[in-house]
Write a protein that holds these residues in place. Sequence first.
Motif, PDB file in Angstrom:
ATOM      1  N   UNK A 151       0.804  -1.158   0.108  1.00 31.20           N
ATOM      2  CA  UNK A 151       0.068   0.111  -0.068  1.00 31.20           C
ATOM      3  C   UNK A 151       0.864   1.361   0.176  1.00 31.20           C
ATOM      4  N   UNK A 152       0.277   2.398  -0.674  1.00 29.83           N
ATOM      5  CA  UNK A 152       1.208   3.628  -0.333  1.00 29.83           C
ATOM      6  C   UNK A 152       0.992   4.026   1.263  1.00 29.83           C
ATOM      7  N   UNK A 153       2.106   4.245   1.837  1.00 36.00           N
ATOM      8  CA  UNK A 153       2.029   4.812   3.030  1.00 36.00           C
ATOM      9  C   UNK A 153       2.978   5.924   3.314  1.00 36.00           C
ATOM     10  N   UNK A 154       2.964   6.465   4.421  1.00 32.81           N
ATOM     11  CA  UNK A 154       3.439   7.561   4.811  1.00 32.81           C
ATOM     12  C   UNK A 154       4.998   7.022   5.573  1.00 32.81           C
ATOM     13  N   UNK A 155       6.136   7.267   4.901  1.00 26.62           N
ATOM     14  CA  UNK A 155       7.409   6.886   5.337  1.00 26.62           C
ATOM     15  C   UNK A 155       7.996   7.648   6.528  1.00 26.62           C
ATOM     16  N   UNK A 156       7.780   9.001   6.014  1.00 31.51           N
ATOM     17  CA  UNK A 156       8.683   9.857   7.098  1.00 31.51           C
ATOM     18  C   UNK A 156       7.738  11.248   7.140  1.00 31.51           C
TER      19      UNK A 156
END
Lengths: 276, 652, 155, 323, 354
Positions: free
Chosen positions: E27-32
């Motif tokens: 899934x696209x996710x917030x990495x930072x």
Amino acid sequence: MTELNPYRPEMATVIEIVEETHNIRTLRVLLNDPEKMKAFSFQPGQVGQLSVFGYGESTFVINSPPTRRDYLQFSIMQAGEVAGRLHQLNVGDQIGVRAPLGNYFPYENMKGRDILFVGGGIAMAPLRTLLLFMLDNRKDYGDITLIYGARTPNDFCYTYEFDDWKKAGASLILTVDNEAPDWPHRVGVVPKVLAEEAPNPKNRIAVTCGPPIMIKFALAALKQLGYADEQIYTTLEKRMKCGIGICGRCNIGEKYVCIDGPVFSCAQLSAMLPEL
Amino acid sequence: MRIGVFICQCGTNIAGTVDTRAVAKKAMEFPDVVFAVDYMYTCSEPGQKEIQDAISSHRLQGVVVAACSPRMHEPTFRRAVKKAGINPYMFEQANIREHCSWIGTDREANTRKAIDMVRMSVEKLRRNQALFSTQVAVNKRVLVIGGGVAGIQAALDCSDGGLEVVMVEREPSIGGKMAKLDKTFPTIDCSSCILGPKMVDVAQKENIRLYAYSEVEAISGYIGNFKVDIRKKATYVDWNACTGCGECTQKCPSKKAFDHFNEGLGATTAINIPFPQAIPKKARIDSDYCRYLTGGKCRVCEKICPVKAIRFDMKDEIVTEEVGAIIVASGYDLFDARVYGEYGGGRYPDVISAMQYERILSASGPYGGHIRRPSDGREPKEIVFISCVGSRDISVDRPYCSGICCMYIAKQAIMTRDHIPDSNCYVSYMDIRAPGKGYDEFIRRAQEEYGVKYIRGRVGRIYPRGDRLVVQGADTLLGVQVEIEADLVVLATGVECSAGARPLAEKLRISYDQHGFYMESHPKLRPVETNTAGVFLAGVCQGPKDIPASVGQGSAAASKVQALFSRDTIETDPQVAHVNENMCIGCGKCEQVCPFGAIRMKTLRDGSRKSEVLETVCQGCGLCNATCPNKAIQLRHSTDDQILAEINTLFD
Amino acid sequence: MSSKSDAKQEREIKIVGFLCNWCSYGGADTAGVCRFRQPTDLRIIRIPCTGRIDPLMIVKSLIQGADGVLVSGCHPNDCHYAVGNFYARRRMEVLKRFLPYMGFQSDRFRYTWVSASEGQIWQQVVTDFSETIHRLGPNPGLHQTVDSAPAVSWF
Amino acid sequence: MDDKTNALREHVKGIFSNLELVLGWEPGYDPLHTRPFYVRTESDIDRLTANCLSFQNLTRYLAKSMNAVDPAADGRKIGVCVKGCDSRSLVALIQEKFVSRDRVYVIGLPCRGTLDARRIRALVPDPARIRSVNAEGDELVVETDRGISRFALDRAIARKCLQCRYPNPVIHDVLIGDPVTPRLKIDAENPSVAAVEALSLEDRLLFWENQLDRCIRCFACRNACPLCVCQNHCIMETRMPKWITQYRNMNEKFMFHMIHALHLAGRCTECGECERVCPVGIPVALIKEKINAIIYEMLDYESGIDPEAVPPLLTFSPKETGI
Amino acid sequence: MSGKIFVAHDALSGLLDDLSKKFKVWIPQMMDQASGHIAFGVYAPGKKPELTRRSRLSPKKILFPSMDTLFKFTYVKDPKDPVRYTIDLKESFDNGPTLVFGARPCDTRGFQTFDQVFLKGQYKDVYYERRRQNTLFATLVCQDSDTACFCSSVGSGPADMTGSDMAVIPIEGGYVIEGLTDAGRKLVETSGSAPSPEQAAAAEQMKRNTAALKIGEDDLTGYADDLTRRFTDMDFWREQVSPCITCGVCTWVCPTCYCFSITDEASGMSGERMRSWDSCMFYLYTLEARGHNPRPTKMERYRNRVGHKFSYFPKKYDGMVSCCGCGRCIRTCPVSIDIRKVVKELKETADDRA
């Protein structure tokens, strides 16, 4: 190369090594699987990817002709990581082979015609495979002449075979770039000697191979002599990785040297984008 | 590559605490190793034979010996493998004795360590390359820079050894500081009597070419093959013609020229010969004082010169000499006493420097050897010598001891008492430094035999009172203030680097310390070598020293040159830096850090800058390799790949 | 390459030593000749001069899993190449101060000067450094994945 | 059109005949973007802009693309626009002889900070609809389809600008605009570095690992850096010698950034380009800022200030003992 | 069943939890948070898909990892004769069932380029093929474009479901997920309950509205011959490429850039052959062993990048441009080079530009 995975090399053994010059050596190799060796089929001009595991892969032309099946022969100039390691190998060492790859010289179309080979330095390798193939099918071809140049008398490959080539019906014109002591043959760069020799373009095919600068001037000389683009063939060299038209780097426009080449006629080249 | 590994038991030296059999067995598992064995004494005749036999029977291409320190036997094994046909640099030695078996008794730990060390050597060897020395021809001429006593000694020694010598001297005459001295300590022998003959020798030796009144303009090349551009400064006199007869100096109407030789005491003529014993004894026109050159009128000298040697149109000329070695004996300057305003040097005519006093003492000096005061010509009776003027004083950035002042003050005081028996000599000193042969005895003689009064303490101030000078200071031994009314004050000015030392060092690519004295290659073991191969040092340019030490260094430098020139060629060590031109970005950082000037930048035909290693100059330290950001310059036999392989293999 | 997970396993401490050929390598030889007992953790790499060391070699060693890195060369002013160790001193000091910022234990890296005659001092240096490293324990190496990490806010 | 841009254009018009070209900025594909621009002809001058969007450090092109070390055949100079931070890079390039001072005409632009597009996006809910952004004094004025909003400039400018100590070019032939007051004193502690140092040793490691784990080894930080002068021959890419493998693991990512940082030790001028261009948002410059602090503390040296100075790791002092 | 399900916003995690038992779900996710960096990562309970903002990096690494082992090799010495040895080769495949959830149409469409090159040529890339066969795409109907987006310019659009197995259609309160392929339908039908007729209608409406959007002003297909004509116009290329810093970010973030390198890494007696992403913007990419480089400067390299996408590829593959219009190269370019502008200007004559 296996059916299933084009990246997987066949194992092969180095059976003989010939030190050609101070920086060129010839490896003769056999595929380890005798069945595969027996079934191995290729055409003159096709290349192979040689692996030294731990160092990588590099592309070399199979310079033994399909007509001689005792071993596969590759000549390697010392340049870069893989070639450097290939120069350290000994007889008995194991390498990987992915072959045959790429296209080949259209020798069928050359039947019945005179052939002029023009080569320089290590680039004699692709010419050798076609030359020997033609000499092994001598009756199919007319006059066979080779103009072969090197920087110095010590920079020629396959010198030990020259007599055999002559006996089999090829004329050899050897030249070195500069005067050298006890050198009985021609002096001058290949394009110059080519212009002096001036082989008649009538019914003749020219096959030329060499460093980019030599090719440039040799092509000019051939055109000067009246050779049409369709009469001239050459092989191209590019940095390659996959060798199977996927990894992307060897393109000239939409053509990929690894699968659409390495053999191109001058006519094909002039239809391509100028990015050699 | 086929590698053979030989584990030395060294009797029980190694085998006692390392399981050499186990190490050999493990080594068989390493990449490219096709042969491994342990042996009683690998360095012995039969041990070496074992290696040689294995090389031929197993067709080995590289050899690892795990044994003692390579500092001990690397040359032995390199010779052994070379005899068997392997390049000596295809050899590695793992030090499992000094660094392993001898420093621990835990046999298992030692064995594991020995295995690691062999593994590291194998991984390095897999990346070794055959290396070859090259031979460079040596031009057997030597350049000596500076014609003081150190340079003269060096030149004469070289000349005696049959070498061709080129000597460059900045002043119109050789002789340096010593030529100005009256006497020398501690023997009180006449300075010019001992130096004069040597100067004459320089002039007369056929294999010495002297460029006086000349300076080194530029130096290129490297050991064995330097090219030196020398600027011959205009003298306005054709020295080939000039006989040094001195007619011109008699007639010259400009008689107020600064007398350099006499330290400005008295004056000389615009055209002059610096002193009677000058070598070469040739006239020179001081263009600052010549009436024709400054005002356009006179030319008397031109008229009277019997050999028509005057050349008013003379210009500086650059000549080029080729030499194979350089001896730098460029000497020193004396501290400018005016820095200490409280002493009044330069303000009061009777506060003079020791060198000026030396000229006063000299029979060939301005007063013909009679001691007189510069101000009024009166014979002084009360004379104060002040030591450490520009020595051992951090406040004037001269923290070092000049080493000679204590001695020359004692000498001058003795001479003074000799000349003027009814005089009083006072020496104000900090500490007495007299460590040479017969030196301390000499000081003692001054004090006891000649009655020179030594006062320990620093002089605070000097000021005039009438026609005398009041010297105020402290006697720290007695703990009292002292005030002396003196007729003459002599300041013992210290030694400092020559004004031209730093620019010259840059031309020579040698380094200098913070005070401008040239750096020797090693302070103890290589005192006359520099880090630039083929450049040697002599005399005070390297640091303060007295005449015997300078002469000794001159001879030492000469003998280094002789040793260098005893061979026709120099064999280079192939363990030097090498530039991969395809990678080099021409940033020049390697050139910047190289301690030896072994790297220079060149421009290729396409205009790109690349660095280039002068293999004969490179000493193989690898500083360039560490500095090069993209590792285009690699130190052969200690390359990044070799070192990284040693690291990586430890942590696989 | 090591990772956190196997750091707990007992393994041999390995210290990489970069020793200049002229002084410290000789000093280690001297210590050996004198049979000065030393810990066996040190793995010596012989280099011509401390000036040959790129600080990145030290970083590389630490990242690869070296438990300690010891650099030793000639005393300042005694460099065989005159000035190599002066350059090295600056470079290594910068590195030493920088390592903890990146999360490396700076005690795992030490540089020192030992001459060829100082066998006894060499013994002390090695013993002391080895003790330090044993106190720190094996180098856990870098985490190959990070699940949660502290945030730093600088505005 | 703001005053600074006007003044810049006017000045360039006046001197253009003496210059080979001018390196400046022009508007990019939307109001939040700017691109470097080579003014080659008189008519190009009106495309020049200079404002809070003048992100790029143009000195990068001088060494890498133009080899601005050799004199031009006709003696004409290359004009280059520099902010305070950019000017330090230029000084460093001059120090290292990659650019010759005689070859460049330096147009200095005092700078109150350049915007950080990522922070703007956080401020403005619909960044795709931004029509214009302008800095007016200490305020940032953002015009969107929905109207005008104002923010404190400090909320929108890059991290490097918040801790800027050299907003005014340290080297210039002309200064466009008035000098501005630095946000931090020269010897002030770097607040970002201090924030990292406030973490425990273990947390610092985790912090960096977490940041560097995102690295895709694209080398944008390297290529944007004006002082990464190895260009096409970086040891990150060459396999001879082989400092780095092709593995994309933590060890290699960490090593890469250590190489980058240590190669800039004593050279980095804190222009922040490495950090700005990072596609995955790693605070790359923060690594180098610490090394700069160390060198300042240890050797009292700041890079990119004095064209005559020797970078401290390319020299030594026998006297220093305290280290 | 209709092949559609409705998933309310608060049920999405549950769905993903279920799916992740059968698939490796990306899934696209917030990495930072600090830098707002969004990229594709493997779903694990607790992780939130980021479906309202675009990801900085494309999902191409899911089928084409940035580093991929082709095979491992070991040198095995013959214990009786250490000079002799053999080499053991072990191929490694990593291709479990995979689901990409929440990629945008442009992201998914990028793999069309891969399919042509890796699957339809003379040689089949087995590593890609195995992953491709085992991967399903649930693609988001794209609601938000920015100034860099231009999918409509390259023959696609924000509702283009080419290459997708499922469409994820955002509506009020949640998503309608619609199976598009057999595999997609099958999965959908076992994963939830059908939408209400209103929800289904809203989804249809949303699809229609989105499909009608035109993202990108110009048609950028059909430029194959213009590139050829411009090929040697170095002034043109200099003008376009002067600001380029050859960082190659455009190629790393691009969903269609597939170039790679093959290298060996070894230590001791074993190692592996791997392929890793490479970039045509790099000098070393085409540098030949003997020093010749056919694309020595950024002009030739950028020309190749544009040429490859808009001329060479269409010539080789029936007019298909190798660009999905995601705009990542424009968005991440440190110097804001705009490939749309470059392509468009290919057509202009020298006079137009003056």
